[in-house]
Motif scaffolding. Structure first.
Motif, PDB file in Angstrom:
ATOM      1  N   THR A  30       2.457 -20.912 -14.401  1.00  0.00           N
ATOM      2  CA  THR A  30       3.434 -20.876 -13.324  1.00  0.00           C
ATOM      3  C   THR A  30       3.770 -22.289 -12.872  1.00  0.00           C
ATOM      4  OG1 THR A  30       1.795 -20.746 -11.539  1.00  0.00           O
ATOM      5  CG2 THR A  30       2.523 -18.675 -12.535  1.00  0.00           C
ATOM      6  N   ALA A  31       4.888 -22.428 -12.195  1.00  0.00           N
ATOM      7  CA  ALA A  31       5.314 -23.728 -11.691  1.00  0.00           C
ATOM      8  C   ALA A  31       6.060 -23.524 -10.389  1.00  0.00           C
ATOM      9  CB  ALA A  31       6.206 -24.432 -12.708  1.00  0.00           C
ATOM     10  N   SER A  73      15.257 -34.513  -2.574  1.00  0.00           N
ATOM     11  CA  SER A  73      14.259 -34.909  -3.562  1.00  0.00           C
ATOM     12  C   SER A  73      13.593 -33.659  -4.127  1.00  0.00           C
ATOM     13  CB  SER A  73      13.213 -35.836  -2.934  1.00  0.00           C
ATOM     14  OG  SER A  73      12.563 -35.211  -1.843  1.00  0.00           O
ATOM     15  N   ARG A  74      13.357 -33.667  -5.422  1.00  0.00           N
ATOM     16  CA  ARG A  74      12.787 -32.523  -6.117  1.00  0.00           C
ATOM     17  C   ARG A  74      11.473 -32.925  -6.766  1.00  0.00           C
ATOM     18  NH1 ARG A  74      16.526 -28.485  -6.574  1.00  0.00           N
ATOM     19  NH2 ARG A  74      18.648 -29.054  -5.950  1.00  0.00           N
ATOM     20  N   HIS A  75      10.447 -32.077  -6.567  1.00  0.00           N
ATOM     21  CA  HIS A  75       9.111 -32.403  -7.042  1.00  0.00           C
ATOM     22  C   HIS A  75       8.538 -31.206  -7.784  1.00  0.00           C
ATOM     23  CE1 HIS A  75       9.402 -35.816  -4.245  1.00  0.00           C
ATOM     24  NE2 HIS A  75       9.867 -34.936  -3.388  1.00  0.00           N
ATOM     25  N   PRO A  76       8.683 -31.157  -9.120  1.00  0.00           N
ATOM     26  CA  PRO A  76       8.123 -30.039  -9.884  1.00  0.00           C
ATOM     27  C   PRO A  76       6.598 -30.135  -9.955  1.00  0.00           C
ATOM     28  CG  PRO A  76       9.152 -31.639 -11.353  1.00  0.00           C
ATOM     29  CD  PRO A  76       9.439 -32.089  -9.966  1.00  0.00           C
ATOM     30  N   LEU A  77       5.923 -29.028  -9.668  1.00  0.00           N
ATOM     31  CA  LEU A  77       4.467 -28.998  -9.629  1.00  0.00           C
ATOM     32  C   LEU A  77       3.949 -27.906 -10.549  1.00  0.00           C
ATOM     33  CD1 LEU A  77       3.998 -29.202  -5.740  1.00  0.00           C
ATOM     34  CD2 LEU A  77       4.031 -31.107  -7.358  1.00  0.00           C
ATOM     35  N   ALA A  78       2.800 -28.174 -11.172  1.00  0.00           N
ATOM     36  CA  ALA A  78       2.139 -27.180 -12.019  1.00  0.00           C
ATOM     37  C   ALA A  78       0.644 -27.473 -11.991  1.00  0.00           C
ATOM     38  CB  ALA A  78       2.678 -27.233 -13.445  1.00  0.00           C
ATOM     39  N   ILE A 105       2.017 -24.283  -1.928  1.00  0.00           N
ATOM     40  CA  ILE A 105       1.444 -25.588  -1.600  1.00  0.00           C
ATOM     41  C   ILE A 105       0.804 -25.562  -0.214  1.00  0.00           C
ATOM     42  CG2 ILE A 105       3.109 -26.832  -3.043  1.00  0.00           C
ATOM     43  CD1 ILE A 105       4.567 -27.640  -0.448  1.00  0.00           C
ATOM     44  N   ASP A 106      -0.065 -26.523  -0.009  1.00  0.00           N
ATOM     45  CA  ASP A 106      -0.692 -26.734   1.295  1.00  0.00           C
ATOM     46  C   ASP A 106      -0.269 -28.126   1.773  1.00  0.00           C
ATOM     47  OD1 ASP A 106      -2.285 -26.918   3.523  1.00  0.00           O
ATOM     48  OD2 ASP A 106      -4.190 -27.016   2.434  1.00  0.00           O
ATOM     49  N   LEU A 107       0.684 -28.169   2.698  1.00  0.00           N
ATOM     50  CA  LEU A 107       1.193 -29.434   3.230  1.00  0.00           C
ATOM     51  C   LEU A 107       0.438 -29.769   4.509  1.00  0.00           C
ATOM     52  CD1 LEU A 107       3.198 -31.791   3.507  1.00  0.00           C
ATOM     53  CD2 LEU A 107       4.810 -30.183   4.569  1.00  0.00           C
ATOM     54  N   ARG A 108      -0.165 -30.952   4.560  1.00  0.00           N
ATOM     55  CA  ARG A 108      -0.955 -31.369   5.717  1.00  0.00           C
ATOM     56  C   ARG A 108      -0.393 -32.688   6.261  1.00  0.00           C
ATOM     57  NH1 ARG A 108      -6.917 -30.635   2.787  1.00  0.00           N
ATOM     58  NH2 ARG A 108      -6.492 -28.544   1.882  1.00  0.00           N
ATOM     59  N   ARG A 109      -0.405 -32.804   7.579  1.00  0.00           N
ATOM     60  CA  ARG A 109       0.075 -34.020   8.232  1.00  0.00           C
ATOM     61  C   ARG A 109      -1.016 -34.542   9.165  1.00  0.00           C
ATOM     62  NH1 ARG A 109       4.641 -30.437   8.767  1.00  0.00           N
ATOM     63  NH2 ARG A 109       6.412 -31.109   7.462  1.00  0.00           N
TER      64      ARG A 109
END
Length: 278
Positions: A50-51, A82-87, A21-25
């Motif tokens: 993939t996930a 907190s859990r955040h599944p991404l695909a 992921i690319d986390l930006r603030r």
């Protein structure tokens, strides 16, 4: 209040996250910054089949999140990871309120917000659906502009001195790593433990003891990820636990496994990240 009142830590296994992921603030400027700590965005583009599951130690803050399909939601301060599944490919954009900022901004009772998830229209009305469409159709800069205008138009008038007091106390908790007990904090702030409990209960819905422990767990997870070989007994003492056993219990109780196992996971991810970059 322009300084930080919540950490930028809490994302577990950051080496693994960096591969997916690319986390930006983004900072919040002007008067709105009294209530909103920052904007944030998560972008991802994962290969087919993939996930990735993003896991976060919760912050004592409410978030206004904008998402495709689901729409805009408000999430109160969480009590569990907190859990955040991404695909596939996607983007989520959000506004992170300061601790207590959501209650100060909306007037909604803090006790009802803790661990809360609700459609944002329940709080901000149907206009938030159009806002979500604007945020999702543009980039982060467009999202910042649109959300800032939306929230500025709804800012409360006047000065809330108790909320300002709370922000000062929370900033002290975040900055001073020697603060590990609520009675210490009360003495430094020239108040009582019960006074702090009332103030935190009114605005955050979580007690000061939980916030202190949450910030120190952020610190612990961050240190373990950066230095998996750190001495656990020394880290426990440095962050205010009476001994390693209590540290291990609290870490496992929130995160699901002991700090030694988490450190091993981070060490493995760090090695794989180095190999992937060669």
């Amino acid at each position: 209040m322009n300084g930080p009142t919540s950490s930028d830590k809490g994302l577990l296994r950051p080496q693994q996250a960096a591969r997916h992921i690319d986390l930006r603030r983004y900072p919040v400027t002007g008067a709105l910054g009294m209530y909103v700590e920052r904007y944030w965005a998560v972008h991802w583009d994962l290969p087919e089949g993939t996930a990735y599951e993003s896991v976060v130690i919760p912050h004592p803050c409410a978030n206004l999140s904008f998402m495709p399909v689901i729409g805009a939601e408000v999430h109160g301060p969480g009590v569990a990871v907190s859990r955040h599944p991404l695909a596939g490919r996607g983007r989520v954009f959000g506004a992170k309120f300061r601790p207590g900022g959501f209650t100060a901004f909306t007037g909604i009772e803090a006790a009802s917000v803790a661990d809360w998830a609700v459609g944002a229209g329940t709080v901000f009305g149907p206009d938030v659906d159009e806002l979500n469409a604007i945020v999702m159709s543009g980039g982060d800069e467009a999202g910042i502009e649109a959300v800032s205008a939306f929230l500025k138009a709804r800012m409360p008038s006047g000065v809330d001195e108790r909320y300002e007091e709370l922000l000062g106390i929370v900033a002290r908790m975040l900055e001073d790593r020697t603060l590990t007990r609520v009675d210490q904090l009360a003495a430094q702030c020239f108040t009582t433990v019960k006074g702090l409990q009332r103030l935190f209960g009114a605005y955050i819905g979580l007690g000061p003891k939980m916030l202190l422990r949450r910030y120190r767990l952020h610190d612990a997870a961050d240190r373990l990820a950066a230095d998996p070989g750190v001495d656990l007994a020394g880290l426990a003492a440095e962050l205010g636990w009476s001994d390693q056993a209590h540290f291990t219990h609290d870490f496992k109780d929130l995160i699901g496994y002991p700090p030694s196992e988490y450190a091993a996971q981070c060490a493995t991810e760090a090695r794989e990240l180095v190999l992937a970059r060669r």
